[in-house]
Design a protein around this motif. Structure first.
Motif, PDB file in Angstrom:
ATOM      1  N   ASP A  86       0.805  -1.226   0.000  1.00 47.91           N
ATOM      2  CA  ASP A  86       0.000   0.000   0.000  1.00 47.91           C
ATOM      3  C   ASP A  86       0.837   1.274   0.000  1.00 47.91           C
ATOM      4  OD1 ASP A  86      -2.428  -1.407   0.046  1.00 47.91           O
ATOM      5  OD2 ASP A  86      -2.290  -1.684   2.213  1.00 47.91           O
ATOM      6  N   GLY A  87       2.121   1.164  -0.308  1.00 44.08           N
ATOM      7  CA  GLY A  87       2.976   2.347  -0.353  1.00 44.08           C
ATOM      8  C   GLY A  87       4.138   2.261   0.617  1.00 44.08           C
TER       9      GLY A  87
ATOM     10  N   LYS B  78       5.262   4.884   9.731  1.00 47.74           N
ATOM     11  CA  LYS B  78       4.351   5.862   9.140  1.00 47.74           C
ATOM     12  C   LYS B  78       4.279   5.677   7.630  1.00 47.74           C
ATOM     13  CE  LYS B  78       3.325  10.820   9.157  1.00 47.74           C
ATOM     14  NZ  LYS B  78       3.753  12.147   9.689  1.00 47.74           N
ATOM     15  N   ARG B  79       3.072   5.429   7.124  1.00 42.31           N
ATOM     16  CA  ARG B  79       2.877   5.246   5.691  1.00 42.31           C
ATOM     17  C   ARG B  79       2.840   6.607   5.011  1.00 42.31           C
ATOM     18  NH1 ARG B  79      -1.638   1.109   4.504  1.00 42.31           N
ATOM     19  NH2 ARG B  79      -3.050   2.869   4.859  1.00 42.31           N
ATOM     20  N   THR B  80       3.699   6.798   4.008  1.00 40.08           N
ATOM     21  CA  THR B  80       3.800   8.111   3.369  1.00 40.08           C
ATOM     22  C   THR B  80       2.580   8.464   2.533  1.00 40.08           C
ATOM     23  OG1 THR B  80       4.972   7.126   1.480  1.00 40.08           O
ATOM     24  CG2 THR B  80       6.312   7.972   3.280  1.00 40.08           C
ATOM     25  N   LYS B  81       1.856   7.453   2.069  1.00 40.88           N
ATOM     26  CA  LYS B  81       0.706   7.692   1.189  1.00 40.88           C
ATOM     27  C   LYS B  81      -0.433   8.399   1.902  1.00 40.88           C
ATOM     28  CE  LYS B  81      -2.438   5.173  -1.921  1.00 40.88           C
ATOM     29  NZ  LYS B  81      -2.779   3.822  -2.455  1.00 40.88           N
ATOM     30  N   ASP B  82      -0.772   7.961   3.102  1.00 41.99           N
ATOM     31  CA  ASP B  82      -1.918   8.546   3.798  1.00 41.99           C
ATOM     32  C   ASP B  82      -1.608   8.999   5.228  1.00 41.99           C
ATOM     33  OD1 ASP B  82      -1.638   6.119   5.065  1.00 41.99           O
ATOM     34  OD2 ASP B  82      -3.501   5.264   4.299  1.00 41.99           O
ATOM     35  N   GLY B  83      -0.354   8.854   5.667  1.00 43.13           N
ATOM     36  CA  GLY B  83       0.033   9.303   6.999  1.00 43.13           C
ATOM     37  C   GLY B  83      -0.363   8.369   8.120  1.00 43.13           C
ATOM     38  N   LYS B  84      -0.874   7.187   7.796  1.00 44.73           N
ATOM     39  CA  LYS B  84      -1.274   6.230   8.829  1.00 44.73           C
ATOM     40  C   LYS B  84      -0.061   5.814   9.655  1.00 44.73           C
ATOM     41  CE  LYS B  84      -3.531   1.767   9.601  1.00 44.73           C
ATOM     42  NZ  LYS B  84      -4.159   0.583   8.949  1.00 44.73           N
TER      43      LYS B  84
END
Length: 358
Positions: free
Chosen positions: A224-225, A250-256
């Motif tokens: 997912d990124g 921290k996922r860069t795509k959505d900040g999760k």
């Protein structure tokens, strides 16, 4: 570390741009670069947490007293060190540590004795030190392992394990902690520095281990990124419970964001979410065909199916990886002094692989 979270946060910012080697040498006549825990002592001197004696020495091999411990902890926590009367009959207002002792007792970091004394000149043991530091840093996590000489009947049991979970201590090679041994000023400095900075936690990490390096930032390419993993002080809570130092993914795509912890000793490597179950990722020594349960009460097993194998990632190709296959069919690859570098699902699809380390 609720008692001085802002202090820790400011330290984290400073440490992000200043390395220990950038500091000037101490002015102590008995401390030089060959002294054990030199950089830890220097770090705390720069932060004005520790000081020496009037004769210009630090006495790193001298055992720490309860009074000295209260002073160092008090300075670290920025407590009121103004000399004043205390409730202890052996700590008059004229005592050099009276203010810090009174403040540390008020903060419930350290306590006196039932006979109304504090015994400021009494040496502290490693067990007592664990209690003091666990209180000062507000530590609540425990690792998956214990020390053979620290039992649940001991007052220091929880605090010792909390220090281990925080990578402040790893104990001795024979699996002991030696809770009744005295603590030198140099050793106490090392424990304080590890509580404050990932730089010194990493210095005490298992050599050749498979945990991630706490001073590095890892980026993994996932389905997912990209996900960036950073070990840092988290000034927050989960269900009212403090977080403190841990890994942030921290996922860069959505900040999760997901927080997790790693625990490593000479027996194994484990990981888990805060205040949740812990999984055993590796059992040591990491030899071919070694097998173990992932969770204590589960039927899931992990097995080392390859050693010194080659695995290619966007970051680089490793030739010294070990392959771990779970009973669910997932395969994970670990590299010494790096950590996990790749994960493949049962269908053979790569779900996570190391992209960069900086």
């Amino acid at each position: 570390m609720k008692k001085f979270g802002s202090f820790l946060l400011s330290f984290a910012l400073v440490l992000g741009i200043i390395s220990p080697s950038a500091s000037a040498a101490t002015n102590f006549s008995d401390v030089n670069k060959s002294t054990s825990f030199y950089s830890e002592i220097q770090f705390l001197v720069d932060a004005e947490i520790i000081s020496g004696y009037y004769d210009g020495t630090f006495k790193p091999q001298k055992n720490v007293t309860r009074g000295e411990a209260a002073i160092m902890i008090g300075r670290m926590m920025e407590l009121d060190g103004t000399k004043r009367a205390t409730k202890f009959k052996d700590v008059p207002a004229s005592h050099s540590g009276s203010g810090y002792i009174a403040s540390a007792v008020s903060e419930k970091v350290i306590s006196g004795y039932p006979d109304g004394t504090f015994r400021p000149n009494q040496q502290i043991s490693r067990g007592d030190m664990a209690i003091i530091l666990a209180n000062a840093f507000d530590l609540n996590f425990r690792p998956h392992y214990t020390f053979s000489d620290v039992t649940s009947r001991m007052k220091a049991y929880g605090p010792v394990l909390a220090l281990a979970a925080e990578s402040i201590t790893t104990g001795y090679a024979n699996g002991t902690f030696k809770p009744h041994d005295a603590v030198t000023r140099g050793q106490f400095s090392a424990f304080l520095a590890r509580g404050l900075s990932p730089l010194y936690k990493q210095k005490a990490a298992l050599a050749g281990g498979y945990a991630q390096n706490m001073t590095k930032q890892y980026t993994y390419a996932e389905v997912d990124g990209d996900v960036v993993h950073t070990y840092k002080y988290i000034d927050g809570t989960i269900n009212g419970m403090p977080l403190g130092f841990m890994w942030e993914a921290k996922r860069t795509k959505d900040g999760k964001v997901v927080y997790y912890m790693q625990f490593e000793n000479r027996d194994s490597l484990a990981s888990g979410l805060p205040y949740s179950d812990i999984s055993i990722d590796l059992k040591y020594p990491a030899t071919l065909h070694k097998s173990w349960k992932s969770y204590g009460n589960s039927n899931d097993y992990e097995t080392i199916t390859k050693v010194n194998t080659t695995v290619t990632t966007p970051y680089k190709t490793f030739t010294n990886a070990i392959e771990v296959k779970g009973s669910s069919g997932y395969k994970s690859y670990y590299v010494p002094n790096v950590g996990q570098v790749k994960t493949i699902d049962p269908s053979g699809k790569t779900v996570s692989q190391l992209k960069s380390i900086k």
